[in-house]
Design a protein around this motif. Structure first.
Motif, PDB file in Angstrom:
ATOM      1  N   TYR A  23       0.833  -1.208   0.000  1.00 26.75           N
ATOM      2  CA  TYR A  23       0.000   0.000   0.000  1.00 26.75           C
ATOM      3  C   TYR A  23       0.866   1.257   0.000  1.00 26.75           C
ATOM      4  CZ  TYR A  23      -4.157  -2.838   0.956  1.00 26.75           C
ATOM      5  OH  TYR A  23      -5.189  -3.753   0.872  1.00 26.75           O
ATOM      6  N   LEU A  24       1.915   1.247   0.816  1.00 25.56           N
ATOM      7  CA  LEU A  24       2.807   2.412   0.872  1.00 25.56           C
ATOM      8  C   LEU A  24       3.518   2.617  -0.457  1.00 25.56           C
ATOM      9  CD1 LEU A  24       4.374   1.987   4.440  1.00 25.56           C
ATOM     10  CD2 LEU A  24       2.702   3.697   3.707  1.00 25.56           C
ATOM     11  N   ILE A  25       3.978   1.525  -1.064  1.00 27.76           N
ATOM     12  CA  ILE A  25       4.674   1.633  -2.347  1.00 27.76           C
ATOM     13  C   ILE A  25       3.743   2.186  -3.427  1.00 27.76           C
ATOM     14  CG2 ILE A  25       5.688   0.278  -4.225  1.00 27.76           C
ATOM     15  CD1 ILE A  25       6.970  -1.509  -2.157  1.00 27.76           C
ATOM     16  N   VAL A  26       2.531   1.633  -3.487  1.00 23.52           N
ATOM     17  CA  VAL A  26       1.580   2.068  -4.513  1.00 23.52           C
ATOM     18  C   VAL A  26       1.154   3.513  -4.287  1.00 23.52           C
ATOM     19  CG1 VAL A  26      -0.743   1.700  -5.442  1.00 23.52           C
ATOM     20  CG2 VAL A  26       0.739  -0.262  -4.980  1.00 23.52           C
ATOM     21  N   GLY A  27       0.856   3.872  -3.036  1.00 29.12           N
ATOM     22  CA  GLY A  27       0.336   5.206  -2.755  1.00 29.12           C
ATOM     23  C   GLY A  27       1.382   6.297  -2.789  1.00 29.12           C
ATOM     24  N   LEU A  28       2.590   6.011  -2.291  1.00 25.94           N
ATOM     25  CA  LEU A  28       3.603   7.050  -2.157  1.00 25.94           C
ATOM     26  C   LEU A  28       4.603   7.102  -3.302  1.00 25.94           C
ATOM     27  CD1 LEU A  28       4.418   6.700   1.667  1.00 25.94           C
ATOM     28  CD2 LEU A  28       2.806   8.258   0.551  1.00 25.94           C
ATOM     29  N   ILE A  29       4.712   6.014  -4.074  1.00 22.16           N
ATOM     30  CA  ILE A  29       5.740   5.979  -5.116  1.00 22.16           C
ATOM     31  C   ILE A  29       5.139   5.718  -6.493  1.00 22.16           C
ATOM     32  CG2 ILE A  29       7.838   4.835  -5.917  1.00 22.16           C
ATOM     33  CD1 ILE A  29       8.519   4.210  -3.039  1.00 22.16           C
ATOM     34  N   MET A  30       4.347   4.641  -6.622  1.00 19.81           N
ATOM     35  CA  MET A  30       3.893   4.236  -7.949  1.00 19.81           C
ATOM     36  C   MET A  30       2.944   5.239  -8.584  1.00 19.81           C
ATOM     37  SD  MET A  30       3.339   0.121  -7.870  1.00 19.81           S
ATOM     38  CE  MET A  30       2.451   0.311  -9.409  1.00 19.81           C
ATOM     39  N   ILE A  60      10.299  -5.177 -10.055  1.00 21.87           N
ATOM     40  CA  ILE A  60       9.409  -6.293 -10.434  1.00 21.87           C
ATOM     41  C   ILE A  60       8.052  -5.767 -10.884  1.00 21.87           C
ATOM     42  CG2 ILE A  60       8.171  -8.306  -9.548  1.00 21.87           C
ATOM     43  CD1 ILE A  60      10.573  -8.829  -7.719  1.00 21.87           C
ATOM     44  N   ILE A  61       7.508  -4.792 -10.139  1.00 24.29           N
ATOM     45  CA  ILE A  61       6.211  -4.215 -10.509  1.00 24.29           C
ATOM     46  C   ILE A  61       6.300  -3.508 -11.858  1.00 24.29           C
ATOM     47  CG2 ILE A  61       4.500  -2.471  -9.889  1.00 24.29           C
ATOM     48  CD1 ILE A  61       5.045  -3.133  -6.963  1.00 24.29           C
ATOM     49  N   GLY A  62       7.387  -2.741 -12.055  1.00 25.32           N
ATOM     50  CA  GLY A  62       7.547  -2.009 -13.313  1.00 25.32           C
ATOM     51  C   GLY A  62       7.627  -2.932 -14.516  1.00 25.32           C
ATOM     52  N   LEU A  63       8.429  -4.009 -14.422  1.00 23.79           N
ATOM     53  CA  LEU A  63       8.554  -4.941 -15.544  1.00 23.79           C
ATOM     54  C   LEU A  63       7.252  -5.713 -15.768  1.00 23.79           C
ATOM     55  CD1 LEU A  63      12.161  -6.380 -15.014  1.00 23.79           C
ATOM     56  CD2 LEU A  63      11.383  -4.809 -16.787  1.00 23.79           C
ATOM     57  N   THR A  64       6.580  -6.089 -14.668  1.00 24.45           N
ATOM     58  CA  THR A  64       5.313  -6.808 -14.804  1.00 24.45           C
ATOM     59  C   THR A  64       4.265  -5.947 -15.493  1.00 24.45           C
ATOM     60  OG1 THR A  64       5.809  -8.069 -12.781  1.00 24.45           O
ATOM     61  CG2 THR A  64       3.534  -8.065 -13.552  1.00 24.45           C
TER      62      THR A  64
END
Length: 444
Positions: free
Chosen positions: A17-24, A172-176
């Protein structure tokens, strides 16, 4: 035991959640919440403080490093000028040009310089730093003070226990997302919205990957950005160069078809965007490669092609010979100069020493990635100018803008021997001085 897995799952959810909300999400739409800027400010102040501590402890050694850029101080004069200087010591200089024994000293000196510190080998080793950046990969650890040792230990914890997991997750998220997004866009009919969605998906995924490297990129002269139907050429330091450039726009890639994970990514990308991939056998057919690239640039609706004419990664200090093939295609050339700041991490990929996975892990455990990108004005081949001359003119412009050393050496010398033609060229150059250019005989 069940409570443990419930707690672990809860921690993982919070982490995502933190990665998606604050970075992605900020990366997807091209804005920042200020987290990266705050981290960079703290990092810069920490490294400045460490530099002062090191300079205070080793002032003499620091002054020595700052006063010299290498073991050999080479002169920039040509063979003719340097030999003229040697021949001035003769009481009676020869008329026309014949052999003098003093000429040997020029070749002795150049040979010894190449043995001690040649201009090619040192371009494929990591760039030397004036001051230690608290990374043992750039300098061995030496105890200087208790405070500095404590900061060094905290840095190891931050890089390996906080930044590395975060960056690996983002990669991993970016390549996926890149594979899924481009595959989905590839199913759409060839309408204008397909091109727009394809560019948006590519740029979005590259921005996520850039955030995964704590990349701070400064783009200069954006009015000169490459346009559709053109060819973007840039100096090459790392495979990450593609991520850096594609953060500010989408490009059509050129390269060889790979297998494995890289092949999956390539096949997904080409479904939504006209990238130019070649089979291994096709790469050897120069005319076929040139034809496919020429067909691409002739279509002004297609993305600009991104090419690295050096053909290999160089260590961020110089620009080596550009292959002429990229300049035989025709069309508009958009030069781009890239320069990384080695203080925050060594971006150079030494493919002879590190595998791709090993290199990426080193980058993900570095402090950050700081890069300056300069877009240069578009350049065209002049009338009567050969492809080699045009390539050298573009290379000189990139080297001058990026503050890099302009070298004529071929980057292929990283793994190959010097071509016989180059040796013959040097021999002919000296022979013309000894024999003379005028081959006419004496009149009867």
């Amino acid at each position: 035991m069940e409570d443990f897995w419930v707690g672990a799952l809860w921690v993982l959810k919070i982490w995502l959640y933190l990665i998606v909300g604050l970075i992605m999400f900020p990366a997807m739409f091209g804005f920042s919440l200020g987290i990266s800027e705050t981290y960079m400010n703290i990092l810069v102040k920490t490294l400045e403080w460490a530099t002062l501590k090191i300079q205070k402890a080793k002032t003499d050694d620091q002054a020595l490093k700052a006063s010299s850029n290498g073991l050999i101080q080479r002169e920039d004069g040509s063979m003719e000028k340097e030999l003229e200087e040697l021949r001035r010591s003769r009481p009676k200089p020869p008329e026309g040009g014949d052999f003098t024994l003093s000429d040997c000293f020029y070749f002795y000196r150049r040979g010894i310089e190449s043995i001690v510190e040649d201009e090619v080998t040192q371009r494929f080793t990591s760039e030397e730093l004036v001051s230690w950046n608290l990374l043992t990969r750039t300098n061995d650890f030496q105890f200087i003070s208790l405070k500095l040792t404590l900061v060094y230990g905290i840095g190891i914890f931050v890089r390996y226990c906080i930044l590395a997991p975060l960056r690996i997750t983002l990669a991993i998220i970016g390549l996926t997302w890149l594979v899924i997004g481009t595959s989905a866009v590839g199913l759409l009919p060839n309408w204008r919205i397909k091109s727009w969605l394809s560019e948006w998906v590519h740029v979005m995924c590259y921005r996520i990957c850039a955030r995964g490297l704590s990349a701070t990129i400064r783009y200069h002269n954006r009015e000169n950005k490459p346009q559709k139907g053109g060819i973007c050429v840039a100096n090459h330091t790392s495979p990450i160069d593609i991520v850096i450039l594609c953060n500010d726009g989408c490009y059509a890639m050129v390269g060889q078809v790979h297998g494995g994970l890289m092949g999956v990514v390539q096949r997904a990308m080409v479904r939504s965007c006209p990238h130019v991939w070649f089979e291994r056998a096709e790469m050897k057919d120069r005319h076929l490669v040139t034809k496919r690239l020429r067909d691409h640039v002739s279509d002004k609706t297609k993305l600009p092609i991104l090419i690295f004419p050096e053909g290999t990664c160089v260590n961020n200090t110089s620009v080596m010979m550009f292959k002429k093939g990229s300049f035989e295609i025709g069309g508009t050339i958009y030069p781009v100069a890239m320069k990384y700041d080695p203080k925050f991490g060594d971006a150079f990929w030494n493919s002879s020493k590190y595998s791709m996975v090993n290199y990426l892990l080193r980058m993900m455990t570095s402090w950050a990635l700081v890069c300056n990108v300069w877009y240069l004005p578009a350049m065209h081949q002049q009338e009567g100018e050969s492809a080699v001359q045009f390539a050298n003119r573009v290379k000189s412009a990139i080297a001058h803008q990026g503050g890099l050393v302009d070298l004529q050496w071929d980057g292929g010398l990283k793994r190959a021997k010097v071509k016989e033609s180059f040796k013959e060229q040097q021999q002919k150059q000296y022979s013309s001085m000894v024999v003379g250019d005028d081959s006419s005989g004496h009149s009867d």
